[in-house]
Design a protein around this motif. Structure first.
Motif, PDB file in Angstrom:
ATOM      1  N   UNK A   1       0.839  -1.195   0.000  1.00 51.33           N
ATOM      2  CA  UNK A   1       0.000   0.000   0.000  1.00 51.33           C
ATOM      3  C   UNK A   1       0.878   1.250   0.000  1.00 51.33           C
ATOM      4  N   UNK A   2       0.227   2.385  -0.186  1.00 53.41           N
ATOM      5  CA  UNK A   2       0.922   3.666  -0.127  1.00 53.41           C
ATOM      6  C   UNK A   2       0.596   4.420   1.159  1.00 53.41           C
ATOM      7  N   UNK A   3       0.098   3.704   2.149  1.00 54.29           N
ATOM      8  CA  UNK A   3      -0.191   4.347   3.429  1.00 54.29           C
ATOM      9  C   UNK A   3       1.071   4.973   4.010  1.00 54.29           C
ATOM     10  N   UNK A   4       0.972   6.158   4.620  1.00 54.34           N
ATOM     11  CA  UNK A   4       2.136   6.713   5.315  1.00 54.34           C
ATOM     12  C   UNK A   4       2.517   5.812   6.482  1.00 54.34           C
ATOM     13  N   UNK A   5       3.754   5.920   6.915  1.00 54.79           N
ATOM     14  CA  UNK A   5       4.236   5.048   7.982  1.00 54.79           C
ATOM     15  C   UNK A   5       3.403   5.210   9.244  1.00 54.79           C
ATOM     16  N   UNK A   6       2.950   6.434   9.530  1.00 53.80           N
ATOM     17  CA  UNK A   6       2.073   6.647  10.672  1.00 53.80           C
ATOM     18  C   UNK A   6       0.794   5.823  10.536  1.00 53.80           C
ATOM     19  N   UNK A   7       0.219   5.810   9.329  1.00 49.92           N
ATOM     20  CA  UNK A   7      -1.000   5.043   9.095  1.00 49.92           C
ATOM     21  C   UNK A   7      -0.778   3.550   9.231  1.00 49.92           C
ATOM     22  N   UNK A   8       0.368   3.078   8.747  1.00 55.64           N
ATOM     23  CA  UNK A   8       0.697   1.655   8.885  1.00 55.64           C
ATOM     24  C   UNK A   8       0.809   1.286  10.357  1.00 55.64           C
ATOM     25  N   UNK A   9       1.499   2.128  11.123  1.00 54.15           N
ATOM     26  CA  UNK A   9       1.660   1.871  12.561  1.00 54.15           C
ATOM     27  C   UNK A   9       0.302   1.812  13.253  1.00 54.15           C
TER      28      UNK A   9
ATOM     29  N   UNK B   1      -2.600   1.036  11.988  1.00 54.89           N
ATOM     30  CA  UNK B   1      -3.406  -0.108  11.555  1.00 54.89           C
ATOM     31  C   UNK B   1      -2.865  -1.437  12.059  1.00 54.89           C
ATOM     32  N   UNK B   2      -1.701  -1.433  12.637  1.00 57.40           N
ATOM     33  CA  UNK B   2      -1.102  -2.690  13.074  1.00 57.40           C
ATOM     34  C   UNK B   2      -0.870  -2.753  14.578  1.00 57.40           C
ATOM     35  N   UNK B   3      -1.473  -1.845  15.322  1.00 57.19           N
ATOM     36  CA  UNK B   3      -1.461  -1.956  16.767  1.00 57.19           C
ATOM     37  C   UNK B   3      -0.295  -1.309  17.474  1.00 57.19           C
ATOM     38  N   UNK B   4       0.488  -0.490  16.770  1.00 56.96           N
ATOM     39  CA  UNK B   4       1.614   0.194  17.406  1.00 56.96           C
ATOM     40  C   UNK B   4       1.139   1.553  17.936  1.00 56.96           C
ATOM     41  N   UNK B   5       1.541   1.871  19.155  1.00 56.21           N
ATOM     42  CA  UNK B   5       1.104   3.122  19.769  1.00 56.21           C
ATOM     43  C   UNK B   5       1.713   4.334  19.089  1.00 56.21           C
ATOM     44  N   UNK B   6       2.950   4.189  18.578  1.00 61.95           N
ATOM     45  CA  UNK B   6       3.635   5.306  17.929  1.00 61.95           C
ATOM     46  C   UNK B   6       4.402   4.803  16.709  1.00 61.95           C
ATOM     47  N   UNK B   7       4.633   5.668  15.720  1.00 60.79           N
ATOM     48  CA  UNK B   7       5.459   5.262  14.573  1.00 60.79           C
ATOM     49  C   UNK B   7       6.894   4.972  14.984  1.00 60.79           C
TER      50      UNK B   7
END
Length: 265
Positions: free
Chosen positions: A217-225, A227-233
């Motif tokens: 995907x082209x999601x920004x890294x913040x968006x990926x974080x 969507x995958x359960x990470x509190x912060x990038x």
């Protein structure tokens, strides 16, 4: 693979005792039960679909669904045109009669499809179609595992819970509750059968899904974080660097350099 958008994903939580239909299906439909259960009358047969099971319903047939009276029922589904599947795939699907136990891949693929249901554009359509095709192929698999490969029910329950909830805040207590065994027993089972602890397994799933989103995907890294359960990038980047020896941006660039669209990490 068809070039237009032929796949539709959705989910709902039915009230106890809720009903749907009768109706005549117009598309091939793969239904999954994540919590609760239901009884499905499909033409001249009736069967029970319990938590952790999936079933394939064919178009042109009459359907009536009645949800469990005891608890709410969480179900999801993927609908496609029959022509979406090749003749050989349709033949394989026809041999799967009645409910099948959900595999982790089936649940993971459905989760990805659901995450894309409101996305627009050609890339989202292609990805939805690819996920739907993968769901149908996974459904046709009838691999009989060796007895040594069969996981204890408690481990299966935790894996299923993680597949559905890895993007949410999940604690060890949540995993213990899902397992229906004690914390110490769950840890012993995971170390013996998975080779790691339940919490480390959760983070492995999150990292794996993060890598897939970076590549596909082209999601920004913040968006990926997110969507995958990470509190912060920052935490996401640290975990990616620890497991892949490079930051997320470099991992994404390396994939773009290689070219092509891959659906798995």
């Amino acid at each position: 693979m068809l070039s237009t958008d032929h796949a539709y994903f959705n989910e709902v939580v039915d009230d106890p005792g809720g009903t749907l239909g009768p109706r005549v299906l117009t598309r091939l439909q793969l239904v999954m039960i994540h919590r609760g259960g239901c009884t499905i009358a499909h033409n001249d047969r009736e069967f029970r679909l319990a938590e952790g099971q999936a079933a394939l319903l064919w178009p042109g047939e009459r359907e009536y669904l009645r949800s469990s009276r005891e608890v709410p029922t969480h179900r999801s589904w993927c609908k496609v045109e029959v022509a979406f599947a090749s003749s050989s795939l349709r033949e394989g699907l026809r041999t799967r009669s009645g409910p099948l136990v959900l595999t982790h891949r089936l649940e993971a693929l459905m989760r990805v499809g659901l995450s894309l249901k409101n996305e627009s554009g050609e890339a989202a359509e292609r990805l939805r179609n690819s996920i739907a095709a993968s769901l149908l192929l996974e459904y046709t698999l009838k691999v009989q595992p060796d007895r040594d490969q069969i996981l204890p029910p408690a481990v299966e329950r935790v894996k299923r819970y993680v597949a559905l909830h890895f993007a949410e805040p999940v604690s060890l207590s949540d995993l213990v509750t899902a397992s229906q065994v004690s914390r110490s027993h769950l840890n012993r089972l995971f170390r013996a059968h998975v080779g790691t602890t339940p919490i480390r397994y959760l983070w492995q799933v999150r990292v794996s899904e993060g890598v897939r989103l970076l590549r596909d995907t082209e999601l920004p890294i913040l968006g990926v974080a997110e969507r995958t359960g990470f509190a912060t990038p920052t935490h996401f980047a640290r975990m990616i660097r620890a497991t892949h020896r490079r930051p997320p941006s470099a991992l994404r660039r390396s994939h773009l350099y290689e070219g092509g669209l891959r659906l798995t990490p």
